[in-house]
Design an enzyme around this catalytic site. Structure first.
Site, PDB file in Angstrom:
ATOM      1  N   VAL A 188       0.059   6.734   4.245  1.00 53.60           N
ATOM      2  CA  VAL A 188       0.887   6.035   5.310  1.00 53.60           C
ATOM      3  C   VAL A 188       2.129   5.396   4.760  1.00 53.60           C
ATOM      4  O   VAL A 188       3.259   5.440   5.265  1.00 53.60           O
ATOM      5  CB  VAL A 188      -0.281   5.289   6.217  1.00 53.60           C
ATOM      6  CG1 VAL A 188       0.692   4.405   7.433  1.00 53.60           C
ATOM      7  CG2 VAL A 188      -1.239   6.051   6.723  1.00 53.60           C
ATOM      8  N   GLY A 189       1.455   4.640   3.697  1.00 49.53           N
ATOM      9  CA  GLY A 189       2.727   3.693   3.281  1.00 49.53           C
ATOM     10  C   GLY A 189       3.858   4.351   2.721  1.00 49.53           C
ATOM     11  O   GLY A 189       4.988   4.069   3.232  1.00 49.53           O
ATOM     12  N   ASN A 203     -11.888  -3.907   3.256  1.00 53.00           N
ATOM     13  CA  ASN A 203     -10.533  -3.961   3.497  1.00 53.00           C
ATOM     14  C   ASN A 203     -10.309  -5.468   4.440  1.00 53.00           C
ATOM     15  O   ASN A 203      -9.044  -5.883   3.995  1.00 53.00           O
ATOM     16  CB  ASN A 203     -10.389  -3.097   4.706  1.00 53.00           C
ATOM     17  CG  ASN A 203      -9.960  -1.549   4.062  1.00 53.00           C
ATOM     18  OD1 ASN A 203      -9.966  -1.380   2.906  1.00 53.00           O
ATOM     19  ND2 ASN A 203     -10.083  -0.702   4.976  1.00 53.00           N
ATOM     20  N   THR A 216      -3.913  -1.114   8.362  1.00 50.67           N
ATOM     21  CA  THR A 216      -5.207  -1.000   7.689  1.00 50.67           C
ATOM     22  C   THR A 216      -6.253  -1.171   8.958  1.00 50.67           C
ATOM     23  O   THR A 216      -6.277  -1.812   9.425  1.00 50.67           O
ATOM     24  CB  THR A 216      -5.467  -1.945   6.376  1.00 50.67           C
ATOM     25  OG1 THR A 216      -4.195  -1.859   5.582  1.00 50.67           O
ATOM     26  CG2 THR A 216      -6.691  -1.574   5.783  1.00 50.67           C
ATOM     27  N   ASP A 262       2.074  -1.447  -4.630  1.00 53.99           N
ATOM     28  CA  ASP A 262       0.777  -0.960  -4.668  1.00 53.99           C
ATOM     29  C   ASP A 262       0.262  -1.431  -5.774  1.00 53.99           C
ATOM     30  O   ASP A 262       0.796  -2.103  -6.514  1.00 53.99           O
ATOM     31  CB  ASP A 262       0.729   0.503  -4.734  1.00 53.99           C
ATOM     32  CG  ASP A 262      -0.650   1.096  -4.218  1.00 53.99           C
ATOM     33  OD1 ASP A 262      -0.747   1.570  -3.168  1.00 53.99           O
ATOM     34  OD2 ASP A 262      -1.806   0.871  -4.986  1.00 53.99           O
ATOM     35  N   HIS A 271      -8.220   0.182  18.567  1.00 54.10           N
ATOM     36  CA  HIS A 271      -7.906   1.485  17.912  1.00 54.10           C
ATOM     37  C   HIS A 271      -9.297   2.076  17.463  1.00 54.10           C
ATOM     38  O   HIS A 271      -9.242   2.070  16.177  1.00 54.10           O
ATOM     39  CB  HIS A 271      -6.744   1.153  17.084  1.00 54.10           C
ATOM     40  CG  HIS A 271      -6.281   2.443  16.303  1.00 54.10           C
ATOM     41  ND1 HIS A 271      -5.828   3.386  16.913  1.00 54.10           N
ATOM     42  CD2 HIS A 271      -6.148   2.581  14.807  1.00 54.10           C
ATOM     43  CE1 HIS A 271      -5.452   4.150  15.781  1.00 54.10           C
ATOM     44  NE2 HIS A 271      -5.640   3.747  14.783  1.00 54.10           N
ATOM     45  N   GLY A 278       0.988  -1.109   0.034  1.00 48.87           N
ATOM     46  CA  GLY A 278      -0.176  -0.013   0.170  1.00 48.87           C
ATOM     47  C   GLY A 278       0.774   1.115  -0.107  1.00 48.87           C
ATOM     48  O   GLY A 278       1.611   1.574   1.056  1.00 48.87           O
TER      49      GLY A 278
HETATM   50  N1  APR Z   1      -3.107  -4.224  -2.723  1.00 48.65           N
HETATM   51  C1  APR Z   1      -2.170  -3.412  -2.592  1.00 48.65           C
HETATM   52  N2  APR Z   1      -2.402  -2.120  -2.449  1.00 48.65           N
HETATM   53  C2  APR Z   1      -3.906  -1.712  -2.553  1.00 48.65           C
HETATM   54  C3  APR Z   1      -4.979  -2.788  -2.435  1.00 48.65           C
HETATM   55  C4  APR Z   1      -4.578  -4.085  -2.621  1.00 48.65           C
HETATM   56  N3  APR Z   1      -5.422  -5.047  -2.859  1.00 48.65           N
HETATM   57  N4  APR Z   1      -6.089  -2.138  -2.517  1.00 48.65           N
HETATM   58  C5  APR Z   1      -5.950  -0.852  -2.329  1.00 48.65           C
HETATM   59  N5  APR Z   1      -4.422  -0.668  -1.915  1.00 48.65           N
HETATM   60  C6  APR Z   1      -3.684   0.501  -2.001  1.00 48.65           C
HETATM   61  C7  APR Z   1      -4.380   1.993  -2.660  1.00 48.65           C
HETATM   62  O1  APR Z   1      -3.918   1.814  -4.202  1.00 48.65           O
HETATM   63  C8  APR Z   1      -3.540   3.080  -2.125  1.00 48.65           C
HETATM   64  O2  APR Z   1      -2.385   3.510  -2.516  1.00 48.65           O
HETATM   65  O3  APR Z   1      -3.796   0.936  -0.558  1.00 48.65           O
HETATM   66  C9  APR Z   1      -3.374   2.445  -0.709  1.00 48.65           C
HETATM   67  C10 APR Z   1      -3.898   3.035   0.581  1.00 48.65           C
HETATM   68  O4  APR Z   1      -3.772   4.364   0.408  1.00 48.65           O
HETATM   69  P1  APR Z   1      -4.490   5.630   1.109  1.00 48.65           P
HETATM   70  O5  APR Z   1      -5.734   5.472   0.220  1.00 48.65           O
HETATM   71  O6  APR Z   1      -3.643   6.846   0.689  1.00 48.65           O
HETATM   72  O7  APR Z   1      -4.673   5.457   2.501  1.00 48.65           O
HETATM   73  P2  APR Z   1      -3.567   5.784   3.770  1.00 48.65           P
HETATM   74  O8  APR Z   1      -4.178   6.914   4.332  1.00 48.65           O
HETATM   75  O9  APR Z   1      -2.315   5.386   3.403  1.00 48.65           O
HETATM   76  O10 APR Z   1      -4.172   4.754   4.932  1.00 48.65           O
HETATM   77  C11 APR Z   1      -4.033   3.372   4.742  1.00 48.65           C
HETATM   78  O11 APR Z   1      -3.952   3.058   7.073  1.00 48.65           O
HETATM   79  O12 APR Z   1      -4.327   4.402   8.994  1.00 48.65           O
HETATM   80  C12 APR Z   1      -4.929   3.445   8.066  1.00 48.65           C
HETATM   81  O13 APR Z   1      -7.268   3.979   7.946  1.00 48.65           O
HETATM   82  C13 APR Z   1      -6.157   3.829   7.206  1.00 48.65           C
HETATM   83  O14 APR Z   1      -6.843   1.717   6.642  1.00 48.65           O
HETATM   84  C14 APR Z   1      -6.057   3.044   6.127  1.00 48.65           C
HETATM   85  C15 APR Z   1      -4.707   2.578   5.906  1.00 48.65           C
END
Ligand code: APR
Length: 308
Positions: free
Chosen positions: A13-14, A95, A119, A33, A175, A9
């Protein structure tokens, strides 16, 4: 040989976690990703910053799980944020499917890795990752307690006008809204906050901590917090890679500790190279016990809505 951390991801956050690891030269980083080009672009940008950071680690972006092979730590931030018209339950189910697929892929390629789940809803997602991967549950943990404790520390430091570094705080439980900030185990240079502030001053700090995530969401309007979540994740990664044996609040699988079984929830634990090396059982008073039980029930209620 340098250690390897794969972050699944590459969103806010990632990518922020990858940046911290690369900046501090902690480990080689793989940013995975499903979005094509995005992890490659962010990773290349970070690689180009490494000469300026005097960092020698590699940062690679990818859409192929193969590149995550033999990681020492896997971080799961993949998932979808809540969109208009989606219920919390929709988010939970979507999720859960994402985390299942991620855990199935990464556990085949890095069976010995310690897995950190970010997540949301995190305690439930940690359970999903653990059960799907079939990994030793001591090696699958959730990030939440450190973030919640950091938020509590911050608000205490604002209130008292002291450095947040001199504030030690503990937040237990899930959390979520039912998290359990623990004033009795929260100290300023060793002095319990209960001896420094009256209950009516502590209560709003607890409330703000519980709403910490929502406060950021309402300010950002799109998306949720990522700087502090990434920093909390990196503290866990350091503890694992450097075998620090840090005592940190993490979501861990409980097998009877605190009277709870077969669930992930936040408690203090010793974190080192083998993952969770020891769960620390604190004595809880009646009120803390009731709050903790309520928080555990909230996590259980979510868990019951999905099939693992
Ligand atoms: N495999 C890999 N990556 C994926 C998949 C998957 N099957 N499905 C979605 N993603 C990626 C998306 O493409 C996106 O780039 O996960 C990433 C999530 O990033 P953001 O939408 O920016 O979310 P973010 O703010 O990073 O939060 C991620 O952490 O704190 C928690 O609640 C938050 O669940 C969320 C997670």
């Amino acid at each position: 040989m340098r250690k390897k951390v794969s972050i699944i991801g590459g969103g806010n956050v990632g990518a922020s976690a990858a940046q911290l690891l690369a900046h501090d030269g902690i480990a080689d980083v793989v940013l995975f990703d499903i979005a094509e080009g995005m992890p490659q672009g962010k990773a290349l940008d970070m690689a180009e910053a490494c000469p300026l950071w005097n960092s020698s680690v590699s940062v690679k972006g990818t859409n192929s799980y193969r590149d995550t092979e033999k990681s020492d730590v896997i971080v799961i931030t993949a998932g979808i944020p809540r969109k208009p018209g989606m219920s919390r339950d929709d988010l939970l189910k979507t999720n859960a499917e994402v985390v299942k697929s991620v855990a199935a892929e990464t556990s085949k390629l890095s069976p010995d890795a310690v897995v950190i789940v970010v997540t949301n809803p995190m305690d439930v997602m940690a359970y999903v990752a653990c059960k799907t991967s079939g990994c030793n549950h001591r090696k699958v943990l959730g990030m939440g307690g450190i973030l919640d404790s950091a938020r509590f520390r911050t608000f205490i430091s604002f209130e008292l006008g002291v450095s947040p570094s001199d504030v030690e705080a503990l937040v237990m439980g899930g959390h979520g809204d039912q998290m359990v900030p623990m004033p009795r185990y929260t100290t300023i240079k060793g002095v319990p906050i209960t001896k420094i502030l009256p209950p009516e001053k502590i209560a709003p700090l607890i409330e703000r901590t519980r709403n910490g995530g929502a406060e950021i969401v309402s300010l950002l309007k799109t998306g949720s917090a990522y700087y502090a979540p990434a920093a909390a994740t990196c503290q866990m990664i350091r503890a694992i890679l450097f075998d620090e044996k840090r005592i940190l609040p993490c979501a861990v699988y409980l097998e009877g500790q605190y009277g709870v079984r077969d669930i992930y929830v936040g408690v203090p634990a010793v974190l080192g190279a083998r993952g969770i090396e020891k769960v620390i059982e604190l004595e809880l008073n009646e009120e803390e016990r009731a709050d903790f039980d309520r928080s555990v029930s909230a996590v259980k209620a979510l868990l019951e809505k999905i099939t693992v």
